[in-house]
Design an enzyme around this catalytic site. Structure first.
Site, PDB file in Angstrom:
ATOM      1  N   TYR A   1       9.622  28.506  21.656  1.00 58.87           N
ATOM      2  CA  TYR A   1       9.431  27.937  22.768  1.00 58.87           C
ATOM      3  C   TYR A   1       8.646  26.440  22.711  1.00 58.87           C
ATOM      4  O   TYR A   1       8.371  26.309  21.804  1.00 58.87           O
ATOM      5  CB  TYR A   1       8.810  28.658  24.092  1.00 58.87           C
TER       6      TYR A   1
ATOM      7  N   GLU B   1      -8.594  27.339  17.292  1.00 58.69           N
ATOM      8  CA  GLU B   1      -7.911  26.848  18.198  1.00 58.69           C
ATOM      9  C   GLU B   1      -8.341  27.811  19.501  1.00 58.69           C
ATOM     10  O   GLU B   1      -8.875  28.819  19.310  1.00 58.69           O
ATOM     11  CB  GLU B   1      -6.639  26.482  18.050  1.00 58.69           C
TER      12      GLU B   1
ATOM     13  N   LEU C   1      -1.522  25.942  15.969  1.00 56.05           N
ATOM     14  CA  LEU C   1      -0.449  25.150  16.451  1.00 56.05           C
ATOM     15  C   LEU C   1      -0.938  23.624  16.106  1.00 56.05           C
ATOM     16  O   LEU C   1      -1.731  23.249  16.825  1.00 56.05           O
ATOM     17  CB  LEU C   1      -0.160  25.478  17.917  1.00 56.05           C
TER      18      LEU C   1
END
Ligand code: PDD
Length: 291
Positions: A32, A180, A204
């Site tokens: 996504y 993160e 990411l």
């Protein structure tokens, strides 16, 4: 009423349905993206489409559309939905298979393509004024965190654990290093230097992260991409998280203790200002916004 796109058709979100044999439903088998639109223009779309292509390639799912077709589809979705500023969610799953089987074999199945868009709510002034609280938690995700897979159960559990602890985000630690947030990238400010962990399979590659680094470089603010030992968080003058939907958010309390003086810091205010100026120029069509 929000209008969405599913497999070639625009329809009201409430009416969109996928078969239960879709591997997205059974296995979380898909990728996504979340792309903001400002003034109905898609922000950093090229970078989002490149990251989507990388995610699909890693998952061995054929990319159903060429970049131009993606652009046309998403621009149409934004034009047909409410709000000058919107957040577009899109996902591609491996598609509907006749049998539930872990292996997906060589069958040519059409991937399921879904996209929806919602207005971005006005920013909460409390966040810029006070910041948010975060907690550090052990990273329980898989080892392909650079892939934006729809399989978000660890992220969802970690975010909920943070909320249960009275915080708004979980900062994830693996083998002693903080990587993160559950749905954001991380920046630390120490002695005037802006530090963020380097890109790797453990986090990411955030589009907002890249833009923040770009804006900092242009403004002559020193930056470092290096590992951050979890213990260093306590020595930070400032901590921020970044994402396409939240932009830059100062973290002013970590694990119940103040970060720096407990208020959003001067470098946050500077970068937040630069980010807002860049967005405004993009909205007016003065910058391409692709980096
Ligand atoms: N998440 N890291 C993780 C684990 C994320 O899920 C996200 C974004 C980011 C920031 O990436 P970007 O700047 O490209 O938005 C980093 C989206 C917004 C989400 O899951 O809703």
């Amino acid at each position: 009423m929000a209008l969405c796109y599913l497999n070639g058709e625009f329809l009201p979100l409430e009416r969109a349905c996928v078969p239960v044999m879709d591997r997205g439903f059974l296995f979380g088998d898909g990728a996504y993206e979340v792309v903001p639109a400002y003034g109905r223009r898609l922000f950093r779309l090229q970078a989002h489409l490149e990251r989507l292509a990388n995610s699909l390639h890693a998952l061995r799912i054929p990319n159903p559309l060429e970049p131009d077709a993606w652009r046309t589809l998403l621009e149409t979705l934004v034009q047909r939905n409410e709000g000058e500023d919107q957040s577009v969610y899109l996902q591609v799953t491996r598609g509907v298979f006749p049998k539930r089987d872990h292996a997906f074999g060589g069958q040519a199945v059409r991937p399921t393509l879904f996209a929806m868009s919602h207005p971005i709510p006005a920013p909460d002034p409390g966040i810029a004024a006070q910041g948010i609280a975060a907690v550090t938690l052990e990273d329980i995700r898989w080892a392909w965190c650079n892939v934006k897979a729809i399989t978000l159960l660890p992220n969802a559990l970690l975010r909920q654990q943070a909320i249960d602890a009275g915080a708004a985000e979980a900062l994830l630690v693996r083998e002693g290093r903080v990587l993160e947030g559950a749905a954001s990238n991380l920046f630390l400010v120490r002695q005037g230097v802006l530090v963020t962990p380097p890109k790797s399979h453990l986090l990411l590659p955030g589009i907002t992260r890249d833009l923040v680094l770009e804006l900092a470089h242009r403004a002559g603010i020193p930056t470092e991409e290096r590992d951050i030992p979890a213990g260093e968080l306590r020595q930070a003058d400032e901590l921020w998280i970044t994402s396409s939907t939240r932009e830059i958010v100062p973290v002013t309390r970590l694990d119940g203790a103040a970060v720096g003086d407990g208020r959003p810091g001067p470098l946050y205010r500077r970068l937040h200002g630069l980010y807002q100026e860049y967005k405004a120029a993009f909205r007016r069509g003065e910058v391409e916004g692709e980096g």
